[in-house]
Design a protein around this motif. Sequence first.
Motif, PDB file in Angstrom:
ATOM      1  N   VAL A 233       4.499   1.112   2.202  1.00  0.00           N
ATOM      2  CA  VAL A 233       4.365   0.624   3.652  1.00  0.00           C
ATOM      3  C   VAL A 233       5.855  -0.030   3.630  1.00  0.00           C
ATOM      4  CG1 VAL A 233       3.638  -0.786   5.432  1.00  0.00           C
ATOM      5  CG2 VAL A 233       2.010   0.617   4.140  1.00  0.00           C
ATOM      6  N   SER A 234       6.086  -0.912   2.770  1.00  0.00           N
ATOM      7  CA  SER A 234       7.327  -1.641   2.862  1.00  0.00           C
ATOM      8  C   SER A 234       8.458  -0.782   2.941  1.00  0.00           C
ATOM      9  CB  SER A 234       7.386  -2.792   1.903  1.00  0.00           C
ATOM     10  OG  SER A 234       7.301  -2.032   0.482  1.00  0.00           O
ATOM     11  N   GLU A 235       8.446   0.345   2.221  1.00  0.00           N
ATOM     12  CA  GLU A 235       9.679   1.261   2.279  1.00  0.00           C
ATOM     13  C   GLU A 235       9.770   1.773   3.618  1.00  0.00           C
ATOM     14  OE1 GLU A 235       9.731   4.486  -0.748  1.00  0.00           O
ATOM     15  OE2 GLU A 235       8.821   3.030  -1.993  1.00  0.00           O
TER      16      GLU A 235
ATOM     17  N   LEU B 287      -5.930  11.201   9.053  1.00  0.00           N
ATOM     18  CA  LEU B 287      -4.611  11.951   8.985  1.00  0.00           C
ATOM     19  C   LEU B 287      -3.765  11.177   7.871  1.00  0.00           C
ATOM     20  CD1 LEU B 287      -4.145  12.111  12.775  1.00  0.00           C
ATOM     21  CD2 LEU B 287      -4.610  13.874  11.231  1.00  0.00           C
ATOM     22  N   VAL B 288      -4.034   9.974   7.434  1.00  0.00           N
ATOM     23  CA  VAL B 288      -3.322   9.611   6.263  1.00  0.00           C
ATOM     24  C   VAL B 288      -4.072   9.167   5.089  1.00  0.00           C
ATOM     25  CG1 VAL B 288      -1.045   9.015   7.552  1.00  0.00           C
ATOM     26  CG2 VAL B 288      -2.903   7.239   7.068  1.00  0.00           C
ATOM     27  N   GLU B 289      -3.848   9.392   4.085  1.00  0.00           N
ATOM     28  CA  GLU B 289      -4.469   8.277   2.907  1.00  0.00           C
ATOM     29  C   GLU B 289      -3.856   7.364   2.387  1.00  0.00           C
ATOM     30  OE1 GLU B 289      -4.703  11.662   0.283  1.00  0.00           O
ATOM     31  OE2 GLU B 289      -6.289  12.701   1.798  1.00  0.00           O
ATOM     32  N   VAL B 290      -4.586   6.260   2.088  1.00  0.00           N
ATOM     33  CA  VAL B 290      -4.095   4.959   1.752  1.00  0.00           C
ATOM     34  C   VAL B 290      -4.616   4.591   0.370  1.00  0.00           C
ATOM     35  CG1 VAL B 290      -3.808   2.560   2.483  1.00  0.00           C
ATOM     36  CG2 VAL B 290      -3.929   4.175   4.175  1.00  0.00           C
ATOM     37  N   ARG B 291      -3.612   4.031  -0.569  1.00  0.00           N
ATOM     38  CA  ARG B 291      -4.069   3.589  -1.844  1.00  0.00           C
ATOM     39  C   ARG B 291      -3.240   2.341  -2.052  1.00  0.00           C
ATOM     40  NH1 ARG B 291      -0.967   8.133  -4.184  1.00  0.00           N
ATOM     41  NH2 ARG B 291       0.440   7.266  -5.538  1.00  0.00           N
ATOM     42  N   ARG B 292      -3.843   1.458  -2.922  1.00  0.00           N
ATOM     43  CA  ARG B 292      -3.105   0.180  -3.402  1.00  0.00           C
ATOM     44  C   ARG B 292      -2.293   0.726  -4.657  1.00  0.00           C
ATOM     45  NH1 ARG B 292      -4.958  -4.426  -1.374  1.00  0.00           N
ATOM     46  NH2 ARG B 292      -3.356  -5.416  -2.273  1.00  0.00           N
ATOM     47  N   GLU B 293      -1.076  -0.007  -4.930  1.00  0.00           N
ATOM     48  CA  GLU B 293      -0.440   0.202  -6.109  1.00  0.00           C
ATOM     49  C   GLU B 293      -1.126  -0.642  -7.186  1.00  0.00           C
ATOM     50  OE1 GLU B 293       3.282   2.160  -6.787  1.00  0.00           O
ATOM     51  OE2 GLU B 293       1.292   2.893  -6.281  1.00  0.00           O
TER      52      GLU B 293
ATOM     53  N   SER C  55       0.939  -1.150  -0.115  1.00  0.00           N
ATOM     54  CA  SER C  55      -0.124   0.004  -0.008  1.00  0.00           C
ATOM     55  C   SER C  55       0.869   1.283   0.005  1.00  0.00           C
ATOM     56  CB  SER C  55      -0.914   0.114   1.200  1.00  0.00           C
ATOM     57  OG  SER C  55      -1.514  -1.076   1.219  1.00  0.00           O
ATOM     58  N   VAL C  56       0.230   2.113  -0.740  1.00  0.00           N
ATOM     59  CA  VAL C  56       1.170   3.617  -0.615  1.00  0.00           C
ATOM     60  C   VAL C  56       0.272   4.553   0.439  1.00  0.00           C
ATOM     61  CG1 VAL C  56       1.579   5.838  -1.883  1.00  0.00           C
ATOM     62  CG2 VAL C  56       1.965   3.315  -2.880  1.00  0.00           C
ATOM     63  N   VAL C  57       1.147   4.830   1.447  1.00  0.00           N
ATOM     64  CA  VAL C  57       0.301   5.952   2.491  1.00  0.00           C
ATOM     65  C   VAL C  57       1.015   7.403   2.210  1.00  0.00           C
ATOM     66  CG1 VAL C  57      -0.064   4.012   4.052  1.00  0.00           C
ATOM     67  CG2 VAL C  57       2.132   5.328   4.125  1.00  0.00           C
ATOM     68  N   ALA C  58       0.170   8.275   2.382  1.00  0.00           N
ATOM     69  CA  ALA C  58       0.691   9.642   2.510  1.00  0.00           C
ATOM     70  C   ALA C  58      -0.158  10.441   3.534  1.00  0.00           C
ATOM     71  CB  ALA C  58       0.335  10.286   0.924  1.00  0.00           C
TER      72      ALA C  58
ATOM     73  N   GLY D 125       6.569   7.300  16.204  1.00  0.00           N
ATOM     74  CA  GLY D 125       5.380   7.668  15.421  1.00  0.00           C
ATOM     75  C   GLY D 125       5.742   8.945  14.460  1.00  0.00           C
ATOM     76  N   ALA D 126       6.454   9.640  15.231  1.00  0.00           N
ATOM     77  CA  ALA D 126       6.821  11.047  14.608  1.00  0.00           C
ATOM     78  C   ALA D 126       7.676  10.976  13.160  1.00  0.00           C
ATOM     79  CB  ALA D 126       7.540  12.043  15.287  1.00  0.00           C
ATOM     80  N   ARG D 127       8.624   9.736  13.580  1.00  0.00           N
ATOM     81  CA  ARG D 127       9.384   9.336  12.079  1.00  0.00           C
ATOM     82  C   ARG D 127       8.694   8.904  11.243  1.00  0.00           C
ATOM     83  NH1 ARG D 127      12.673  10.097   8.623  1.00  0.00           N
ATOM     84  NH2 ARG D 127      14.363   8.780   8.157  1.00  0.00           N
ATOM     85  N   VAL D 128       7.619   7.913  11.409  1.00  0.00           N
ATOM     86  CA  VAL D 128       6.742   7.148  10.730  1.00  0.00           C
ATOM     87  C   VAL D 128       5.888   8.574   9.671  1.00  0.00           C
ATOM     88  CG1 VAL D 128       4.512   6.171  10.115  1.00  0.00           C
ATOM     89  CG2 VAL D 128       6.420   5.331  11.566  1.00  0.00           C
ATOM     90  N   TRP D 129       5.538   9.702  10.539  1.00  0.00           N
ATOM     91  CA  TRP D 129       4.797  10.865  10.018  1.00  0.00           C
ATOM     92  C   TRP D 129       5.682  11.522   9.012  1.00  0.00           C
ATOM     93  CZ3 TRP D 129      -0.111  12.375  10.225  1.00  0.00           C
ATOM     94  CH2 TRP D 129      -0.493  13.565   9.854  1.00  0.00           C
ATOM     95  N   GLN D 130       7.041  11.494   9.582  1.00  0.00           N
ATOM     96  CA  GLN D 130       8.074  12.252   8.509  1.00  0.00           C
ATOM     97  C   GLN D 130       8.019  11.421   7.116  1.00  0.00           C
ATOM     98  OE1 GLN D 130      11.974  12.153  10.089  1.00  0.00           O
ATOM     99  NE2 GLN D 130      12.472  14.224   9.467  1.00  0.00           N
ATOM    100  N   LEU D 131       8.217  10.245   7.256  1.00  0.00           N
ATOM    101  CA  LEU D 131       8.291   9.198   6.091  1.00  0.00           C
ATOM    102  C   LEU D 131       7.119   9.262   5.348  1.00  0.00           C
ATOM    103  CD1 LEU D 131      10.149   6.435   7.795  1.00  0.00           C
ATOM    104  CD2 LEU D 131      11.083   8.017   6.146  1.00  0.00           C
ATOM    105  N   ALA D 132       5.782   9.452   5.962  1.00  0.00           N
ATOM    106  CA  ALA D 132       4.754   9.718   4.934  1.00  0.00           C
ATOM    107  C   ALA D 132       4.659  10.932   4.400  1.00  0.00           C
ATOM    108  CB  ALA D 132       3.440   8.830   5.961  1.00  0.00           C
ATOM    109  N   ALA D 133       5.373  11.879   4.612  1.00  0.00           N
ATOM    110  CA  ALA D 133       5.032  13.276   4.126  1.00  0.00           C
ATOM    111  C   ALA D 133       5.078  13.161   2.647  1.00  0.00           C
ATOM    112  CB  ALA D 133       6.139  14.165   4.603  1.00  0.00           C
ATOM    113  N   GLU D 134       5.786  12.346   1.798  1.00  0.00           N
ATOM    114  CA  GLU D 134       5.778  12.099   0.501  1.00  0.00           C
ATOM    115  C   GLU D 134       4.918  10.614   0.501  1.00  0.00           C
ATOM    116  OE1 GLU D 134       6.658  14.300  -1.706  1.00  0.00           O
ATOM    117  OE2 GLU D 134       7.424  15.636  -0.406  1.00  0.00           O
ATOM    118  N   PRO D 135       3.941  10.435  -0.605  1.00  0.00           N
ATOM    119  CA  PRO D 135       3.604   9.345  -0.767  1.00  0.00           C
ATOM    120  C   PRO D 135       4.745   7.986  -0.890  1.00  0.00           C
ATOM    121  CG  PRO D 135       2.389  10.807  -2.289  1.00  0.00           C
ATOM    122  CD  PRO D 135       3.654  11.515  -1.484  1.00  0.00           C
TER     123      PRO D 135
END
Lengths: 100, 319
Positions: free
Chosen positions: A60-62, A94-100, A13-16, A47-57
């Motif tokens: 999840v595996s990345e 707070l995050v949007e999720v989509r499947r590749e 999944s792609v999260v942003a 959690g803040a590190r996850v938030w930072q990583l999800a700042a760009e789409p």
Amino acid sequence: MSTAAPVEILDDSVVAISSRQISSAMGAEQAILQLDSGKYFGLNPVGARVWQLAAEPRKVSEILATLLAEYEVPADRCRADLLALLQKLQAAGLVEVRRE
Amino acid sequence: MSSFSTYGLYGLCIRSELPLTAPPAPESSVADLTVQCGEELSATAAPPAGEVWAKADFGNGFGIQLTRTDAGWSLFYPQTGEFRLSADLRFATAHALPGKAAVLPLLLLGSVPAWWLNLRGEAVLHASAVTLGGEALAVIGASGMGKSTLATLLCSSGAGLVSDDVLRLQPAGGDFLCHWGTGELRLRPNALSLTELFSPASASRSADGRTTLLLAANETALPRLRAILIPQPSRVQTTVSVERLSAVDASFHLNGYARVYGWQVDAPLRRQFELFARLAQAVPVLRVAVPWGPPFAPELGDQLLLATGFPRPSLRATT
């Protein structure tokens, strides 16, 4: 807030982070306000590190690979905790999720 | 015949036909807001048509609606009346519901300037504040949480009042300065015994039946905000205890105690969040458990000042 049904979150999944929030880094933590619900959230340093990583789409595996490289934690537990956090963030709008 | 007076309040110059219990503005001041008395509303008056920017329900029919209208802005109070502001926010007319004219000045002392400041791009805390030696302590909280009571206790220990209920903060470098309010504290019935700590000449009654104490500070420069207190009144606690909140927790509480809320549009919420995030990182926010009364221990004000880092009373007396 989006009324769309929650999307199952899988490794590919792609999260942003959503545009319907405003956030502020506070030291290693993160404060977030969801603009539609008016609810306020705080994230601990991981959690803040996850938030930072999800700042760009991002897949999840990345995000998982980055966390495993940065923290000493068993992979299974890290994955379970990451998916649980992302599900909570999705449910809060707070995050949007989509499947590749 | 109309008669206007000019008042200095929260750093603003307000020229008003409604009489206010507020200090006069310096003579050279140019009015930021001029308020004229308008016609009385009908008993069935409703908020005007327009874009609703904010709406809050306080219960028992009380509340507020901020509407963007063709003519400017409307602040509608369902139990009291309406303030209609020009689009540039420089002029307003005040309209009372039948029998409510005496309450309009109270709105102009607190709620109306708070909304006005927010529309001008500022954020305002729901707080009372006192100053001692140029440094201020703010007490935040919802109505009835003990803001005015704690401020009264602090004033009984030598502090001067900065503001009650509305606190306008001005960022200054890494600090925040506090603007002066009315100089009066409005007490709830359970705190009336505190009036005994002050001269009888300090006390009077407000239009909404509350007892007020005139406790204005003898300072002119804007005091620097030293700490923010969140009171936790306790019937069990016997001494004052203090816990400093993390920046994230502090930010959460500051956003929860904004003076105005119920925004339906994003921009003011974003500004408020950003300002309070800066504030939470710059100024200690302390959760303070306070032995609660009545009766209130006479030394409680000193205990609060000591617990928040101010000098002992004996040292203050010599400085």
